[in-house]
Design a protein around this motif. Structure first.
Motif, PDB file in Angstrom:
ATOM      1  N   TYR A   1      91.164  52.772  31.248  1.00 48.58           N
ATOM      2  CA  TYR A   1      92.603  52.762  31.351  1.00 48.58           C
ATOM      3  C   TYR A   1      93.035  54.019  30.035  1.00 48.58           C
ATOM      4  CZ  TYR A   1      97.365  51.753  29.543  1.00 48.58           C
ATOM      5  OH  TYR A   1      98.615  51.858  29.202  1.00 48.58           O
ATOM      6  N   ILE A   2      92.585  53.807  29.176  1.00 48.24           N
ATOM      7  CA  ILE A   2      92.857  54.352  28.050  1.00 48.24           C
ATOM      8  C   ILE A   2      92.317  55.935  28.183  1.00 48.24           C
ATOM      9  CG2 ILE A   2      92.873  55.147  25.538  1.00 48.24           C
ATOM     10  CD1 ILE A   2      93.005  52.081  25.002  1.00 48.24           C
ATOM     11  N   ALA A   3      91.064  56.116  28.720  1.00 47.86           N
ATOM     12  CA  ALA A   3      90.505  57.566  29.098  1.00 47.86           C
ATOM     13  C   ALA A   3      91.494  58.258  30.193  1.00 47.86           C
ATOM     14  CB  ALA A   3      89.074  57.254  29.836  1.00 47.86           C
ATOM     15  N   GLY A   4      92.100  57.496  31.046  1.00 48.16           N
ATOM     16  CA  GLY A   4      92.712  58.192  32.033  1.00 48.16           C
ATOM     17  C   GLY A   4      94.037  58.570  31.308  1.00 48.16           C
ATOM     18  N   LEU A   5      94.577  57.666  30.359  1.00 52.88           N
ATOM     19  CA  LEU A   5      96.029  58.079  29.685  1.00 52.88           C
ATOM     20  C   LEU A   5      95.601  59.338  28.962  1.00 52.88           C
ATOM     21  CD1 LEU A   5      98.011  55.275  27.999  1.00 52.88           C
ATOM     22  CD2 LEU A   5      97.416  57.602  26.835  1.00 52.88           C
TER      23      LEU A   5
ATOM     24  N   GLY B   1     100.326  55.602  40.357  1.00 54.39           N
ATOM     25  CA  GLY B   1     100.189  54.109  40.134  1.00 54.39           C
ATOM     26  C   GLY B   1     100.214  53.236  41.279  1.00 54.39           C
ATOM     27  N   ILE B   2     101.108  53.858  42.394  1.00 53.06           N
ATOM     28  CA  ILE B   2     100.845  53.184  43.498  1.00 53.06           C
ATOM     29  C   ILE B   2      99.452  52.724  44.238  1.00 53.06           C
ATOM     30  CG2 ILE B   2     101.727  53.153  46.143  1.00 53.06           C
ATOM     31  CD1 ILE B   2     104.367  54.251  45.195  1.00 53.06           C
ATOM     32  N   VAL B   3      98.768  54.092  44.119  1.00 59.04           N
ATOM     33  CA  VAL B   3      97.322  53.739  44.434  1.00 59.04           C
ATOM     34  C   VAL B   3      96.663  52.804  43.729  1.00 59.04           C
ATOM     35  CG1 VAL B   3      95.413  55.075  44.787  1.00 59.04           C
ATOM     36  CG2 VAL B   3      97.471  56.076  45.469  1.00 59.04           C
ATOM     37  N   ALA B   4      96.818  52.719  42.556  1.00 59.99           N
ATOM     38  CA  ALA B   4      96.145  51.955  41.504  1.00 59.99           C
ATOM     39  C   ALA B   4      96.533  50.636  41.759  1.00 59.99           C
ATOM     40  CB  ALA B   4      96.548  52.325  40.081  1.00 59.99           C
ATOM     41  N   CYS B   5      97.642  50.130  42.257  1.00 60.72           N
ATOM     42  CA  CYS B   5      97.967  48.850  42.616  1.00 60.72           C
ATOM     43  C   CYS B   5      97.402  48.619  44.120  1.00 60.72           C
ATOM     44  CB  CYS B   5      99.461  48.789  42.911  1.00 60.72           C
ATOM     45  SG  CYS B   5     100.630  48.844  41.422  1.00 60.72           S
TER      46      CYS B   5
ATOM     47  N   LEU C   1      87.705  48.099  39.955  1.00 55.71           N
ATOM     48  CA  LEU C   1      88.496  47.808  38.941  1.00 55.71           C
ATOM     49  C   LEU C   1      88.814  48.911  37.821  1.00 55.71           C
ATOM     50  CD1 LEU C   1      87.857  44.216  37.954  1.00 55.71           C
ATOM     51  CD2 LEU C   1      89.994  44.983  38.845  1.00 55.71           C
ATOM     52  N   ALA C   2      87.545  49.668  37.479  1.00 60.45           N
ATOM     53  CA  ALA C   2      87.586  50.714  36.739  1.00 60.45           C
ATOM     54  C   ALA C   2      88.373  51.858  37.134  1.00 60.45           C
ATOM     55  CB  ALA C   2      85.958  50.983  36.015  1.00 60.45           C
ATOM     56  N   ILE C   3      88.186  52.062  38.469  1.00 56.91           N
ATOM     57  CA  ILE C   3      88.898  53.188  38.917  1.00 56.91           C
ATOM     58  C   ILE C   3      90.445  53.028  39.048  1.00 56.91           C
ATOM     59  CG2 ILE C   3      89.490  54.433  41.092  1.00 56.91           C
ATOM     60  CD1 ILE C   3      86.315  54.169  41.545  1.00 56.91           C
ATOM     61  N   ALA C   4      90.795  51.995  39.250  1.00 59.59           N
ATOM     62  CA  ALA C   4      92.171  51.533  39.285  1.00 59.59           C
ATOM     63  C   ALA C   4      92.798  51.647  37.875  1.00 59.59           C
ATOM     64  CB  ALA C   4      92.094  50.121  39.663  1.00 59.59           C
ATOM     65  N   ARG C   5      92.037  51.232  36.926  1.00 65.23           N
ATOM     66  CA  ARG C   5      92.443  51.092  35.471  1.00 65.23           C
ATOM     67  C   ARG C   5      92.682  52.442  35.079  1.00 65.23           C
ATOM     68  NH1 ARG C   5      95.676  48.471  33.193  1.00 65.23           N
ATOM     69  NH2 ARG C   5      94.736  47.920  31.044  1.00 65.23           N
ATOM     70  N   PHE C   6      91.443  53.400  35.508  1.00 65.44           N
ATOM     71  CA  PHE C   6      91.788  54.826  35.165  1.00 65.44           C
ATOM     72  C   PHE C   6      92.990  55.570  35.889  1.00 65.44           C
ATOM     73  CE2 PHE C   6      90.722  59.283  36.046  1.00 65.44           C
ATOM     74  CZ  PHE C   6      90.382  59.862  34.733  1.00 65.44           C
ATOM     75  N   LEU C   7      93.378  55.239  37.085  1.00 65.25           N
ATOM     76  CA  LEU C   7      94.642  55.791  37.722  1.00 65.25           C
ATOM     77  C   LEU C   7      95.812  55.478  37.297  1.00 65.25           C
ATOM     78  CD1 LEU C   7      93.506  55.473  41.584  1.00 65.25           C
ATOM     79  CD2 LEU C   7      93.362  57.637  39.809  1.00 65.25           C
ATOM     80  N   ALA C   8      95.892  54.013  36.719  1.00 69.11           N
ATOM     81  CA  ALA C   8      96.863  53.386  35.934  1.00 69.11           C
ATOM     82  C   ALA C   8      97.225  54.299  34.832  1.00 69.11           C
ATOM     83  CB  ALA C   8      96.825  52.050  35.647  1.00 69.11           C
ATOM     84  N   GLY C   9      96.120  54.600  34.034  1.00 65.42           N
ATOM     85  CA  GLY C   9      96.161  55.335  32.879  1.00 65.42           C
ATOM     86  C   GLY C   9      96.666  56.548  33.095  1.00 65.42           C
ATOM     87  N   LEU C  10      96.441  57.295  34.076  1.00 64.05           N
ATOM     88  CA  LEU C  10      96.853  58.726  34.307  1.00 64.05           C
ATOM     89  C   LEU C  10      98.364  58.391  34.335  1.00 64.05           C
ATOM     90  CD1 LEU C  10      94.371  60.126  36.838  1.00 64.05           C
ATOM     91  CD2 LEU C  10      94.551  60.878  34.543  1.00 64.05           C
TER      92      LEU C  10
ATOM     93  N   PHE D   1      81.277  39.730  34.684  1.00 66.86           N
ATOM     94  CA  PHE D   1      81.142  40.590  33.877  1.00 66.86           C
ATOM     95  C   PHE D   1      81.336  39.932  32.460  1.00 66.86           C
ATOM     96  CE2 PHE D   1      85.103  41.720  36.003  1.00 66.86           C
ATOM     97  CZ  PHE D   1      85.940  41.662  34.831  1.00 66.86           C
ATOM     98  N   SER D   2      80.599  40.660  31.406  1.00 65.60           N
ATOM     99  CA  SER D   2      80.904  40.059  30.096  1.00 65.60           C
ATOM    100  C   SER D   2      82.289  40.671  29.402  1.00 65.60           C
ATOM    101  CB  SER D   2      79.380  40.761  29.222  1.00 65.60           C
ATOM    102  OG  SER D   2      79.623  41.859  29.059  1.00 65.60           O
ATOM    103  N   ALA D   3      82.258  40.248  27.980  1.00 65.16           N
ATOM    104  CA  ALA D   3      83.140  40.943  27.124  1.00 65.16           C
ATOM    105  C   ALA D   3      83.066  42.072  27.083  1.00 65.16           C
ATOM    106  CB  ALA D   3      83.230  39.968  26.068  1.00 65.16           C
ATOM    107  N   GLY D   4      82.031  42.913  26.933  1.00 67.75           N
ATOM    108  CA  GLY D   4      81.723  44.221  26.698  1.00 67.75           C
ATOM    109  C   GLY D   4      82.121  45.091  27.811  1.00 67.75           C
ATOM    110  N   VAL D   5      81.766  44.525  29.098  1.00 67.80           N
ATOM    111  CA  VAL D   5      82.224  45.336  30.348  1.00 67.80           C
ATOM    112  C   VAL D   5      83.870  45.231  30.518  1.00 67.80           C
ATOM    113  CG1 VAL D   5      81.944  45.353  32.841  1.00 67.80           C
ATOM    114  CG2 VAL D   5      80.049  44.839  31.369  1.00 67.80           C
ATOM    115  N   LEU D   6      84.216  44.136  30.164  1.00 68.37           N
ATOM    116  CA  LEU D   6      85.784  43.838  30.171  1.00 68.37           C
ATOM    117  C   LEU D   6      86.460  44.927  29.315  1.00 68.37           C
ATOM    118  CD1 LEU D   6      87.728  40.830  30.184  1.00 68.37           C
ATOM    119  CD2 LEU D   6      88.654  42.491  28.993  1.00 68.37           C
ATOM    120  N   THR D   7      85.860  45.298  28.167  1.00 69.51           N
ATOM    121  CA  THR D   7      86.291  46.272  27.283  1.00 69.51           C
ATOM    122  C   THR D   7      86.337  47.784  27.694  1.00 69.51           C
ATOM    123  OG1 THR D   7      84.660  46.204  25.645  1.00 69.51           O
ATOM    124  CG2 THR D   7      86.514  44.912  25.259  1.00 69.51           C
ATOM    125  N   VAL D   8      85.204  47.738  28.643  1.00 71.26           N
ATOM    126  CA  VAL D   8      84.738  49.147  29.312  1.00 71.26           C
ATOM    127  C   VAL D   8      85.927  49.500  30.186  1.00 71.26           C
ATOM    128  CG1 VAL D   8      83.229  50.471  30.591  1.00 71.26           C
ATOM    129  CG2 VAL D   8      82.293  49.191  28.712  1.00 71.26           C
TER     130      VAL D   8
END
Length: 404
Positions: A49-53, A80-84, A96-105, A37-44
């Motif tokens: 993560y920030i959306a979850g936060l 956080g444990i589920v995200a891990c 990855l996106a779901i994990a980042r979202f849960l980490a943000g929560l 995936f590209s740099a743009g997708v990486l920032t998505v």
């Protein structure tokens, strides 16, 4: 009465969650190679993560003030444990996106309920609670990528082992939260989900904190999301220890500066934070033009000190001005104001970099953040007008006393 030792113990769950927040940073290069995936997708993915936060901040502050800190913190640590687990088994960008979202929560709950819990156990409304909360946040945020870089380069399972270790850390945080002597909630009957509203006494404090904290954390968010890509383009290094170390020194600077300035007036701390963020972005732009790793490292450290001073100064003002039963919501409001640009601007820079090149995207990002930091310094630098009623009427220190 709880001691200062209890205050620092109460900050352990905040540190544990923030270790998770940035652990993926040096691992992105591996996932990019494996998943393509590209740099743009990486920032998505980072923006998830920030959306979850931000989503957690809309709920956690209000709910924590109403029903207590533990009912918010314990489920957050579980997320956080589920995200891990998801990070360790990720086979697609979606996971990855779901994990980042849960980490943000989890992080959003720690920012509001966790930091308020630290203040709850403080013997007095002093700077100790603000210092413990803020340093736990930035130290954890720095330890995560450093540990991930070292573990992924030296131990088997480069995207698995570190998250197993993080699960152990989060379990220890669950034990600490369960044993903390937290008071019963004193919140009034209010709606459960809303944009955090600040007690009238604390609105000026929150605004001044956001003015400096937002540009600072936007600068550090860029380093966390696109920093490894910049590092690769600058020196051709894909070593994950180097990428993790860059993030670590950034947050080490954020931690150390808070101890260094803790005796200064808050106004001076906030002005210094805005200046540091401005210098950080200038160094970032020049580092790309000169291919200087030294300047890139300096940019990261200055970004960290800018965030650290903005965060510490803002928390100090909030702790002085806001009643205890509205504290988590005020803390959440400051973080919403900070994390919104920290999501939007690096995301825009990522896609702009895909279209025009990393150097052009980074330069545009740096110019925008410099403008925001200068404006933030002007807001933070204004002097308080005398308040018409004595501070004793609220039982809290006068906010102006902290800003002289």
């Amino acid at each position: 009465m709880p001691s200062n030792r209890t205050v620092w113990l109460a900050a352990w769950p905040v540190l544990a969650v923030f270790v998770l927040s940035n652990t993926p940073t040096p691992l992105y290069v591996l996932w990019q190679r494996e998943l393509g995936f590209s740099a743009g997708v990486l920032t998505v993915v980072f923006a998830c993560y920030i959306a979850g936060l931000l989503g957690a901040l809309l709920v956690a502050g209000v709910v924590s003030d109403r029903i207590g800190r533990k009912p918010v913190l314990l489920p957050a640590l579980g997320l956080g444990i589920v995200a891990c687990v998801l990070f360790a088994t990720a086979g697609s960008v979606l996971v990855l996106a779901i994990a980042r979202f849960l980490a943000g929560l989890a992080v959003g709950a720690a920012v509001s309920a966790g930091m308020a819990a630290v203040n709850d156990v403080a013997p007095r409304r002093t700077r100790t609670a603000a210092l413990a909360s803020s340093t736990a946040m930035v130290l954890g945020a720095g330890l995560g990528p450093l540990l991930a870089g070292v573990v992924s380069e030296t131990l088997p399972g480069p995207t698995v082992t570190i998250f197993v270790a993080e699960i152990v850390l989060l379990v220890s945080a669950v034990i600490v939260v369960a044993r903390l002597p937290l008071p019963r909630p004193r919140g009034s009957e209010r709606t459960w989900i809303r944009i955090p509203q600040v007690h009238p006494d604390g609105r000026g404090a929150v605004l001044r904190g956001i003015a400096v904290f937002a540009p600072g954390i936007t600068a550090t968010s860029f380093v966390l999301s696109l920093g490894p890509s910049v590092l690769t383009g600058l020196v051709g290094s894909t070593n994950r220890i180097v990428a993790g170390a860059l993030a670590f020194v950034m947050f080490l600077g954020a931690t150390g500066i808070q101890f260094a300035v803790r005796g200064l007036p808050v106004r001076a701390i906030l002005l210094a934070g805005a200046t540091s963020t401005t210098a950080s972005m200038a160094a970032l732009i020049v580092s790309l033009q000169t291919s200087s790793l030294v300047l890139l490292t300096a940019a990261a450290v200055l970004a960290g000190t800018g965030q650290g001073m903005g965060q510490f100064g803002g928390l100090t003002l909030i702790n002085a001005a806001v009643p205890a039963n509205r504290l988590a919501e005020a803390t959440a409001a400051q973080n919403v104001g900070g994390y919104l640009p920290a999501a939007i601007l690096p995301l825009a820079a990522g896609f702009l970099s895909d279209a025009t090149g990393l150097a052009a995207g980074t330069t545009a990002f740096g110019i925008v953040v410099i403008a925001a930091a200068v404006a933030g310094g002007l807001v933070a630098g204004r002097r308080d007008r005398p308040r018409p009623q004595p501070a004793a009427s609220t039982g809290l220190p006068n906010c102006a006393e902290y800003s002289r």
